[in-house]
Design an enzyme around this catalytic site. Structure first.
Site, PDB file in Angstrom:
ATOM      1  N   ASP A 478       4.681  -4.537  -0.329  1.00  0.00           N
ATOM      2  CA  ASP A 478       5.195  -3.739  -1.447  1.00  0.00           C
ATOM      3  C   ASP A 478       6.654  -4.102  -1.745  1.00  0.00           C
ATOM      4  OD1 ASP A 478       5.234  -1.779  -3.385  1.00  0.00           O
ATOM      5  OD2 ASP A 478       4.732  -0.130  -2.037  1.00  0.00           O
ATOM      6  N   ASP A 548       0.328   1.741 -10.048  1.00  0.00           N
ATOM      7  CA  ASP A 548       0.336   3.026  -9.349  1.00  0.00           C
ATOM      8  C   ASP A 548      -0.386   4.085 -10.156  1.00  0.00           C
ATOM      9  OD1 ASP A 548       1.514   2.360  -7.011  1.00  0.00           O
ATOM     10  OD2 ASP A 548       3.532   3.005  -7.551  1.00  0.00           O
TER      11      ASP A 548
HETATM   12  C1  DGJ Z   1       4.341   1.992  -4.190  1.00  0.00           C
HETATM   13  C2  DGJ Z   1       2.929   1.493  -4.145  1.00  0.00           C
HETATM   14  O1  DGJ Z   1       2.547   0.996  -5.365  1.00  0.00           O
HETATM   15  C3  DGJ Z   1       2.034   2.627  -3.690  1.00  0.00           C
HETATM   16  O2  DGJ Z   1       0.690   2.219  -3.729  1.00  0.00           O
HETATM   17  C4  DGJ Z   1       2.436   3.030  -2.312  1.00  0.00           C
HETATM   18  O3  DGJ Z   1       2.210   1.982  -1.422  1.00  0.00           O
HETATM   19  C5  DGJ Z   1       3.906   3.428  -2.299  1.00  0.00           C
HETATM   20  N1  DGJ Z   1       4.738   2.427  -2.880  1.00  0.00           N
HETATM   21  C6  DGJ Z   1       4.376   3.718  -0.908  1.00  0.00           C
HETATM   22  O4  DGJ Z   1       5.717   3.937  -0.841  1.00  0.00           O
END
Ligand code: DGJ
Length: 736
Positions: A478, A548
């Site tokens: 990430d 997200d």
């Molecule tokens: C952003 C990601 O896109 C989410 O799926 C998740 O992993 C969060 N970060 C966790 O902080």
């Protein structure tokens, strides 16, 4: 497919099955661009591009006062010597001058395609798969050499371009701009398509008619970004999904970029694409070279879908790498939206047990497992497990997960550092920052300075320990903020313009090392969802968490837009709870299942909360997905109806043998007394009959039949089944 050089006419013809790309050197040593488009039998078309002297265009050739760089179709334009349009590159010499004049020096044609040092790029597995052309251009006065690099693939109708700048002078010079490609179109009758948006709203399709002047998209955020994807297409205004001329330009790069279409005074269009010139400057010492990222050029006369299918195949087969490239991907459950930071081992195992019973194959532990991370304000950089949550560590959890019959995956965000961390105490200067100036935080975190080799080495070492001690099957990588104070204390003042690009190069080195050392780990990239969904990242990690936003209706647009360039196998798409956490919308479970099944399928909710009948539906659909996942992940993809234009979104998947197809459609809002909708299918074999596998008493009562001619489905179409209510969908399967 190949590259032909006509020595007499000094004409280069790069051609695939359907495409021609033509350039030539003139008597004066200029390299001019003649054509890119549908394949030509006779490439000698200089007559189309004759330029004559125009008012306020300087005479740039002693041989002919009528010639001007300002009106010539240049293959890789330079500035300061007569061409007032955008430049391919700009060099600032030691004396402060920025004018250059390139002339042809030599060229070579060879089989195969060379790798780009330190940069991701499409590749070949045998030299027969592509042919390459290198053209060296030189500025006689300064000794600057520009190597134009081309490759044309045998099976994909794609041309790859990149550029290497070499300093053969005695002094250092500064590269102020170095585009990966420049394309001079003879007219401006195009719409420009771009994939733009925001966090949770990535890659929405936008189109605009080209206008005189410049129109551009860019990222200045240090990453390719949620806001703009490194891709544009020029489309003839009458082009549709299935017919008409479309030109795609996609940059294999994950940092700041710019794509610009400039319509000049006589209506021609120059398109440039490459690393953004914003805050960019690269010191090139004598005998050093600078390599630009690769731009992948695709032309299709078969509309936007034709363009997409070339990108899909090329990126799936010759950009993505490793053991997972050709493997169907596991159905996963991720605990993020189920627990956020609030979990312990018992809770994780409870979810995993239900997951196992439902047929899920991989359990992914997301953010919050390390340091003392109970919120998003600490511990990034401290990549050791939090024993409060995981008493037996990751290894203990991994064993229990595996005993259940699932594989274990893990979330990491390696490029970041929290102020509240052990790492920051030890290395407060390891983040990007400008001494004395505030260190700007975003999501309570700072960005590690990956332009520094020791920081990259630390990441390789630390992550290698985590990956090997835990026997991981999957890693979600990430990156949750963009870059500010792009400055490195490790570099002198005259190299600070290099830091944003050096950051990307550092990241690529870390990724290259880790993915090569851990070939059995499936990597998925993520940047707050789809903030770095680009071809550069796909070279290292063959799938990306698309957004997200997990709402099924929002996902229609996100996945539709993403599919313009990227194949469904690369798009992580998960079923989440309702009301949805991002938009608070309540959609039927069936629609959430169907939409997610059109990508790389997974779940992201507390499975324990599902009711018994919901679990039944989930079990049934995981089984269906496993049955069709090769079709979804490796089949040809067709966009039949767009959520940007219609209340109905429809997509279709057909396998290579044309023996299996899946049709997905989703209606956003119910319509009273709705008109009948017929949708014409694509990609089937007209001579084959197809059985509708979903056929049952419902279909019978509605007047459908079980067997359909492929030609009928494509020409007469398929009548959309009545969808009762808002947000309803269907997933139909055909076997031929
Ligand atoms: C952003 C990601 O896109 C989410 O799926 C998740 O992993 C969060 N970060 C966790 O902080």
């Amino acid at each position: 497919m190949g590259i032909h050089f006509d020595e007499k006419k000094r004409l280069f013809h790069l051609y695939s099955n359907t495409t021609s790309y033509i350039l030539k050197t003139t008597d004066d040593g200029d390299l001019i661009h003649l054509f890119w488009g549908e394949k030509l039998r006779d490439p000698d078309i200089e007559y189309t591009r004759r330029s004559s002297l125009r008012a306020f265009s300087p005479s740039t050739h002693e041989s002919n006062v009528d010639l001007s760089y300002d009106t010539m179709p240049m293959e890789y334009p330079f500035s300061g010597t007569g061409d007032f349009r955008n430049s391919g590159f700009v060099i600032r010499y030691e004396n402060g001058a920025t004018a250059t004049e390139l002339k042809y020096k030599r060229h070579s044609i060879s089989k195969g395609k060379a790798a780009l040092k330190g940069l991701p790029a499409t590749y070949t597995e045998s030299v027969e798969e592509a042919e390459s052309l290198l053209i060296e251009m030189e500025d006689h006065l300064t000794g600057i050499v520009v190597e134009l690099q081309y490759a044309i693939f045998n099976k994909a109708d794609a041309i790859c371009r990149s550029v290497r700048l070499m300093n053969h002078s005695q002094q250092p010079v500064f590269i102020e701009s170095a585009m990966s490609c420049s394309l001079d179109f003879p007219d401006s009758g195009f719409d420009m398509l771009q994939l733009s948006g925001s966090w949770t709203r990535e890659r929405h399709v936008h189109k605009r008619r080209l206008q005189p002047g410049s129109q551009s998209i860019e990222s200045k955020r240090g990453v390719s970004s949620h806001m703009q994807n490194p891709f544009i297409a020029l489309m003839r205004p009458d082009a549709t999904e299935f017919q008409g001329d479309c030109y795609g330009i996609s940059l294999v790069y994950s940092g700041n970029f710019k794509a610009e279409a400039e319509v000049e005074q006589f209506g021609t269009t120059r398109v440039t694409m490459g690393i953004n010139t914003f805050n960019f400057s690269w010191k090139l010492n004598p005998e050093e070279s600078f390599q630009t990222p690769e731009a992948v050029l695709v032309f299709s006369s078969k509309g936007l879908n034709g363009l997409s299918s070339v990108y899909h195949q090329l990126y799936r087969e010759r950009l993505c790498r490793g053991k997972f490239r050709d493997k169907t991907r596991p159905v996963l459950v991720n605990n993020w939206e189920a627990t956020y930071f609030d979990f312990d081992e018992t809770k994780l195992l409870d979810i995993a047990k239900v997951a196992r019973d439902l047929g899920i194959e991989l359990f992914v532990l997301d953010d919050g497992w390390f340091g003392k991370r109970d919120e998003d304000n600490s511990s990034l950089g401290d990549w050791f497990e939090d024993r409060r949550k995981l008493p037996e560590g990751l290894a203990g959890l991994g064993k229990k997960i595996r005993d259940l019959g699932l594989d274990l995956g893990l979330w990491v965000e390696p490029e970041m550092i929290s102020k509240n961390s052990e790492l920051y105490k030890e290395h407060p200067d390891w983040c990007l920052h400008i001494p004395e100036r505030r260190k700007t935080e975003s999501r309570n975190q700072l960005v590690l300075d990956l332009s520094r080799a020791e920081v990259c080495d630390f990441l390789i070492e630390t992550l290698s320990k985590v990956f090997s001690s835990t026997n991981l099957s999957y890693v979600k990588w990430d990156m949750n903020r963009n870059l500010t104070e792009v400055f490195s204390v490790a570099y002198p003042a005259d190299q600070q313009g290099e830091i944003a690009h050096r950051y990307v190069l550092g990241l690529y080195r870390v990724l290259e090392t880790l993915v090569s050392n851990f070939p059995n780990i499936l990597f998925e990239s993520c940047s707050g969802g789809g903030g770095r969904f680009d071809p550069g990242m796909l070279y290292y990690m063959p799938q990306t968490w698309a957004s997200d936003d997990t709402d099924a209706i929002e996902r229609l647009k996100i996945q539709h837009g993403t599919s313009i360039v990227y194949p469904p196998i690369t798009m992580g798409s998960h079923v989440s709870a309702v009301p949805n956490h991002q938009v608070h919308r309540t959609t039927p479970l069936l629609t959430r299942l169907h939409t997610s099944m059109c990508g790389n399928f997974g779940f992201e909710l507390d499975l324990e909360q599902l009711e018994a009948r919901e679990k039944e539906l989930v079990i049934q659909h995981i089984e269906i997905y496993k049955d069709i996942r090769a079709l979804i992940q490796f089949g040809d993809f067709y966009r039949l109806s767009s959520p940007f234009e219609d209340n109905l979104t429809a997509w279709m998947f057909v396998n290579k043998e044309q023996s299996e197809a899946a049709l997905f459609y989703c209606q956003v809002l119910a319509q009273p007394h709705a008109p009948q909708q017929i949708i014409r299918l694509q990609g089937l074999n007209g001579n084959k009959d197809y059985k509708l596998l979903n056929y049952d008493s419902f279909f019978e009562a509605m007047g459908y039949k079980e067997i359909y001619g492929g030609d009928a489905l494509m020409k007469a179409g398929f009548r959309i089944t009545p969808l009762m209510g808002d947000f309803q969908s269907a997933l139909l399967r055909f076997k031929g």
